[in-house]
Every structure is written in C-alpha cells, then in structure tokens.
Write an enzyme that holds these catalytic residues in place. Structure first.
Site, PDB file in Angstrom:
ATOM      1  N   LYS A 166       0.851  -1.207   0.000  1.00  0.00           N
ATOM      2  CA  LYS A 166       0.000   0.000   0.000  1.00  0.00           C
ATOM      3  C   LYS A 166       0.882   1.251   0.000  1.00  0.00           C
ATOM      4  CE  LYS A 166      -3.877  -2.325   2.189  1.00  0.00           C
ATOM      5  NZ  LYS A 166      -4.519  -2.764   3.444  1.00  0.00           N
ATOM      6  N   ASP A 213     -10.978   3.295   4.473  1.00  0.00           N
ATOM      7  CA  ASP A 213     -11.412   1.890   4.435  1.00  0.00           C
ATOM      8  C   ASP A 213     -12.938   1.781   4.515  1.00  0.00           C
ATOM      9  OD1 ASP A 213      -9.837  -0.248   3.955  1.00  0.00           O
ATOM     10  OD2 ASP A 213      -9.255  -0.623   6.037  1.00  0.00           O
ATOM     11  N   GLN A 240      -4.537  -1.276   9.591  1.00  0.00           N
ATOM     12  CA  GLN A 240      -4.481  -2.612   8.990  1.00  0.00           C
ATOM     13  C   GLN A 240      -5.123  -3.630   9.932  1.00  0.00           C
ATOM     14  OE1 GLN A 240      -3.277  -3.376   5.817  1.00  0.00           O
ATOM     15  NE2 GLN A 240      -4.098  -5.407   6.215  1.00  0.00           N
TER      16      GLN A 240
END
Ligand code: NDP
Length: 303
Positions: free
Chosen positions: A61, A128, A105
């Site tokens: 990422k 997200d 994460q």
C-alpha cells in the site's frame, strides 16, 4: 480443460489490467490537487504487530501510494501496543492536515478492540469505509467513503455490464468489510439483491437465480459451475491458499468459485489471483484522492 467451442469460453475480467489503468488515471489527477492545495494527498497506514501477511499488505500500500505521487505515512507499532496509545495516534492523525486518509491494517492483535479504534477515525479520513458513519451514509445514499474491495467489484461490474438496473444479484457473505457494503452498492445500482450466508438454505438454488454473483465467503472453490445460471457474471472476491503440492510448494491461491467448472456456464468471471485483489489497492488510492478533494472543498475527481 476442453471446451466445446470458442463461444463456450467465458470472458476473463482482467482486474489487474483495469487496476493499473485506474491507478494511472489517479496518478494523472494528483498534480491538479497539488496545484490547488499546495501539498500532496497523504495516506497514513497503521500496522500493529508483526503478522507477515499484514506487513506485506502495508508495504505494497505504501509503495502504491508513493507511485501515485501521494505521501505515505507508515506507523508500525509493537504487538503489545495499548488501546490508549493507538487511540492517541489516531487522534493525532485526525488532526494532522497533511493526512487525508487513515487506514488501520486489520486484523488487530486480539488484545485490542477493533470497533473502538475504528470509531475514533475521523469519518472523512476513513478510507477503508469501516466507520459506522460511512456505513450509514452508504445506506442513506449520501456521499460516503466506501470499503475498497466492494467498491472495486462495483467498478468492474459497471465497466463490464454498464447499467446494472433490474439485474438479480446474489452476494455470498455478509461481512462488514465486503458482503454488506457490496449488497448495498448493488441495491444503489437498482439490482434486486439477495444476501446469502452460512445459514442460507439450498445455496445452489439461490445462486442459480443470479445474473450477478459476488462470492466473498473464504471457502476454496465452494461455488460449483452447475450452481451458476447460464450467462451469469461472477466476481470472485475469495482468496484462499490450498495445501502445498509438488507443483505449488507455497500452496496455490484460489477463489471461492470453482473457476474451471464455472467457465462453460458464465458470461464473465474474475480470476484469482489477478481479479478483485489489485482493484482493492487501486480503490484505496482512489478513496485517498477523493478524501483529499472533499477535505479541501473541491469537487470529487473524475475517475
Ligand atoms: P468473513 O470471514 O468475515 O465472512 C465470510 C462470510 O461468508 C460470512 O458472512 C459467512 O456467513 C459466509 N460463509 C461462510 N461459510 C459459508 C458457507 N459455507 N456458505 C455460505 N456462506 C458462508 O470474510 P471476508 O468477508 O472478510 O472475506 C471473504 C473472502 O474474501 C476471504 O477469502 C478473504 O480473504 C477475501 N477477501 C479478499 C479481498 C481482496 O482484496 N480480494 C479483500 C477482503 C477479503 P456467516 O455470516 O453466517 O458466518
């Protein structure tokens, strides 16, 4: 496997190529933002612990963010980081003007409360799309940050099929990350949506009703070819590693759909790997650029 003739061969939806072209489009749009805002868009990624798969995801990422011309801020914390310390970091990132997107994460170590952590992320920086404010915005048809994986699936479906209005869609799986937002996105596209899960009865019959199947179950090759309607379009989200063999010593990666069995029945299908996976990272970059524009009171970029 052998096919009767060319017409029997399904179209493979090349998520990898599509993601590459989406990333190029995003990269092309970054300078316009830099010119208007006087700074680059920034994505902060927080990793707690040393899970090897999560380390790989965070690394890729970061690389993709920099390659798109954005700033990447990585925060790697020890596995025994306390809830309080993590929340304090999130608060700092919320208040940092150079940060447009915050991604924690997952999964977090079991000692931490994921829901509480996510609830502390500024919803406008929640790239997200996991904050309940964004879930609520999505359901009520407002501008939301949409979780990257279902957003990638929606983009692929619209690119291949155009208007999805009136189509029957079956989403297998009802997680917060994939299944539920996917169903909502398809509903917003005027599909007739059925959500299937582990308690669904006669799954094969349910799947057979679908023009669009999105499989996000996490069970290797569970969806068989003869479950699928002739001409269905299949998006295989699942990423499952099979047991190691001599020819694949690390274990082959497969989806939730038996691709070989599906090919003679379906109109199009995403492969695993090379389908939905690359779209997830491209959509993370997309969400970061969108968040940067919205935070700077600019119209959304055209992507
Ligand atoms: P979860 O484990 O959170 O959810 C799985 C869902 O599948 C649940 O809703 C569960 O039902 C349902 N399910 C499990 N077994 C069955 C069954 N036998 N029949 C019908 N439904 C079943 O997984 P995620 O949503 O996080 O991920 C799903 C898959 O997608 C995984 O393989 C994951 O690796 C992959 N993934 C891929 C991404 C990508 O970028 N390509 C990103 C995210 C995930 P119930 O709710 O009843 O338990």
């Amino acid at each position: 496997m052998a096919f009767k003739n060319m017409a029997d061969i399904a179209h493979i939806i090349d998520g990898k190529a599509f993601a590459l072209s989406l990333r190029e489009t995003i990269t092309d749009q970054v300078p316009r933002f830099v010119e208007a805002a006087g700074r680059k868009p920034g994505l902060a990624v927080v990793l707690v612990g040393d899970d090897p798969a999560s380390q790989v995801y965070v690394g890729s990422k970061g690389k993709a963010t920099i390659a798109a011309g954005m700033n990447s801020f990585e925060h790697r914390l020890a596995a025994d980081t306390s809830q309080h310390t993590l929340i304090e970091l999130i608060k700092r990132l919320n208040n940092d003007d150079a940060v447009d997107g915050i991604l924690v994460q997952l999964p977090l170590p079991k000692t931490l409360n994921e829901q509480e952590i996510i609830a502390h992320i500024d919803p406008d920086k929640d790239v997200d799309g996991l904050h309940i404010i964004n879930a609520g915005r999505l359901v009520s048809g407002q501008k939301a940050m949409v979780p990257c994986t279902p957003l990638g699936c929606q983009i692929l479906l619209k690119d291949y099929l155009g208007d999805l209005s009136g189509l029957n869609a079956v989403v297998l799986g009802r997680s917060i990350l994939v299944g539920k937002p996917m169903a909502q996105l398809l509903l917003n596209e005027n599909c007739t949506v059925t959500m299937a899960h582990s308690r669904t009865k006669d799954l094969a019959t349910v799947v057979r009703s679908a023009d669009i199947v999105v499989a996000a179950v996490g069970r290797p090759q569970m969806i068989k070819g003869d479950w699928l309607k002739e001409g269905a379009v299949v998006i295989d989200v699942g990423i499952n590693r099979l047991a190691p063999t001599d020819s694949a010593p690390k274990g082959k990666l497969v989806g939730d759909v038996d691709t070989d069995g599906a090919m003679p029945h379906v109109k199009a299908i995403t492969p695993v790997p090379g389908g939905v996976g690359p779209m997830t990272i491209a959509c993370l970059l997309r969400n970061t650029l969108v968040a940067a524009h919205r935070r700077n009171n600019m119209d959304d970029p055209i992507l």
